[in-house]
Write an enzyme that holds these catalytic residues in place. Structure first.
Site, PDB file in Angstrom:
ATOM      1  N   VAL A   1       0.801  -1.213   0.000  1.00  0.00           N
ATOM      2  CA  VAL A   1       0.000   0.000   0.000  1.00  0.00           C
ATOM      3  C   VAL A   1       0.841   1.274   0.000  1.00  0.00           C
ATOM      4  O   VAL A   1       0.340   2.350  -0.341  1.00  0.00           O
ATOM      5  CB  VAL A   1      -0.958  -0.003   1.210  1.00  0.00           C
ATOM      6  CG1 VAL A   1      -0.212   0.278   2.516  1.00  0.00           C
ATOM      7  CG2 VAL A   1      -2.118   0.968   1.015  1.00  0.00           C
ATOM      8  N   TYR A   2       2.122   1.191   0.351  1.00  0.00           N
ATOM      9  CA  TYR A   2       2.959   2.394   0.386  1.00  0.00           C
ATOM     10  C   TYR A   2       3.075   2.973  -1.019  1.00  0.00           C
ATOM     11  O   TYR A   2       3.634   2.347  -1.925  1.00  0.00           O
ATOM     12  CB  TYR A   2       4.359   2.088   0.922  1.00  0.00           C
ATOM     13  CG  TYR A   2       4.426   1.642   2.365  1.00  0.00           C
ATOM     14  CD1 TYR A   2       3.338   1.753   3.225  1.00  0.00           C
ATOM     15  CD2 TYR A   2       5.599   1.102   2.878  1.00  0.00           C
ATOM     16  CE1 TYR A   2       3.418   1.336   4.547  1.00  0.00           C
ATOM     17  CE2 TYR A   2       5.682   0.684   4.199  1.00  0.00           C
ATOM     18  CZ  TYR A   2       4.591   0.801   5.019  1.00  0.00           C
ATOM     19  OH  TYR A   2       4.673   0.376   6.327  1.00  0.00           O
ATOM     20  N   SER A   3       2.557   4.190  -1.184  1.00  0.00           N
ATOM     21  CA  SER A   3       2.567   4.878  -2.481  1.00  0.00           C
ATOM     22  C   SER A   3       2.010   4.008  -3.598  1.00  0.00           C
ATOM     23  O   SER A   3       2.508   3.998  -4.722  1.00  0.00           O
ATOM     24  CB  SER A   3       3.982   5.372  -2.829  1.00  0.00           C
ATOM     25  OG  SER A   3       4.379   6.413  -1.973  1.00  0.00           O
ATOM     26  N   ASP A   4       0.968   3.250  -3.272  1.00  0.00           N
ATOM     27  CA  ASP A   4       0.273   2.414  -4.260  1.00  0.00           C
ATOM     28  C   ASP A   4       1.212   1.476  -5.004  1.00  0.00           C
ATOM     29  O   ASP A   4       1.089   1.286  -6.218  1.00  0.00           O
ATOM     30  CB  ASP A   4      -0.484   3.289  -5.268  1.00  0.00           C
ATOM     31  CG  ASP A   4      -1.579   4.117  -4.621  1.00  0.00           C
ATOM     32  OD1 ASP A   4      -2.192   3.626  -3.650  1.00  0.00           O
ATOM     33  OD2 ASP A   4      -1.803   5.256  -5.064  1.00  0.00           O
TER      34      ASP A   4
END
Length: 352
Positions: free
Chosen positions: A60-63
């Site tokens: 999920v970090y920066s998609d």
């Protein structure tokens, strides 16, 4: 660099881990940082030179961009380090693009492997609880990833005590791979984890990986009573609620002791805060992330700092949480039959 065994597993992990939430800077994560490939490569180089052997990221970090950058900068040296990533959060608008269903776990793992450019994940975390998916389904899916060689070790993150204990008991009863570690929020500013999660880790042999060990910078030394830097007050004003600050005056009292200990060692308050955490029960590794190379270099120095017994006691006392029920009741009526796990919380109160 010291290396500690991850819970009951045979995996040895450096006491500091490089966090990559700052990599990418896409969407809401831009507020955390926007480290590009070149900056990420410098930070990985610094960490490897210092002996760090674990890099932690999440889908999920920066998609997904954080995983892509991490994969790019570890290319050619994958065998010399460990990779940790996570699954659970929303990665799209579809009905199956979040959660801990078999569908999302397996598809999420395969997507992470592609972004990281690797054939296996060393530590795979469930990033958060999913109360709408049967634990049997979640644990079975995770177990299949271990059996297939795509994942080496499992971990939970942000579970309550009962949720984690239920998962461990179920895994044991079904003969499935159990969580070797949990990744939790724990710092001098917030010691909530000591009520249930730390004793559980001691009792069940679960390693602790700590996210935000500096409480989002709150215990880095830049926040002081009446002297917080301009533009750095969002957390204390309530504009940010992660991590929350419930007792601002207690935080300032803790920082005053922290700064005094740091001055005695000619070290930074951040280094002292990290060194304190490394002395807590069941803690395996602290996940450090930084916007700048200078911040990262300072944090790396925390692994080499040794605090005295008196310094630890002073930090323990000023930051200690008030006992909640049933812990205060057990302190009064069960002190004759406390286990090592119980004593992680109640032991200091018995000495008072």
């Amino acid at each position: 660099m010291e290396y500690r065994q991850l819970g009951r597993s045979g995996l040895r992990v450096s006491v500091l881990t490089l966090g990559t939430m700052t990599f990418g800077g896409r969407g809401g994560f831009r507020a955390v940082g926007a480290t590009d490939v070149d900056g990420a490569r410098r930070q990985v180089d610094m960490c490897l030179d210092a002996g760090v052997n674990l890099i932690d990221t999440a889908d999920v970090y920066s998609d997904g961009v954080s995983e892509e950058i991490t994969g790019e900068v570890v290319r050619g040296r994958r065998d010399s380090l460990l990779l940790s990533t996570k699954v659970r959060m929303s990665m799209g608008e579809g009905p199956n693009d979040a959660g801990l269903s078999r569908q999302h776990i397996i598809s999420g793992c395969e997507a992470s492997l592609r972004r990281l450019g690797t054939d296996h994940i060393d530590i795979y975390h469930v990033h958060e609880w999913d109360g709408q998916t049967r634990l049997e389904e979640t644990l079975s899916a995770l177990n299949s990833l271990v059996s297939s060689g795509k994942v080496r070790y499992l971990a939970a993150s942000n579970y309550t005590g009962w949720q984690l204990m239920k998962a461990l008991a179920l895994a044991d009863s079904l003969g499935l791979e159990r969580f070797a570690a949990q990744q939790i929020y724990y710092s001098l500013e917030a010691r909530d984890a000591e009520f249930e999660l730390v004793p559980l880790s001691v009792d069940q042999g679960v390693g602790i990986l700590v996210w935000s060990p500096l409480a989002g910078g709150l215990v880095s030394g830049k926040y002081r009573r009446g002297a917080s830097p301009s533009g750095e007050t969002r957390q204390l004003s309530g504009e940010r609620n992660e991590p929350p600050v419930r007792d601002q005056e207690k935080l300032y009292d803790t920082i005053e002791v922290l700064v005094g200990v740091a001055e005695a060692h000619n070290a930074s308050p951040a280094q002292v805060a990290l060194a304190w955490l490394l002395g807590r029960p069941a803690v395996t590794s602290l996940i450090i992330g930084a916007r700048t190379d200078e911040q990262l270099a300072d944090n790396l120095g925390g692994a080499d700092l040794t605090l005295t017994v008196d310094e630890r006691a002073a930090l323990d006392k000023v930051s200690a949480p008030d006992l909640i029920y049933p812990h205060w009741h057990q302190l009064n009526t069960a002190a004759d039959r406390l286990s090592p796990a119980d004593l992680t919380l109640l032991g200091p109160h018995l000495a008072d």
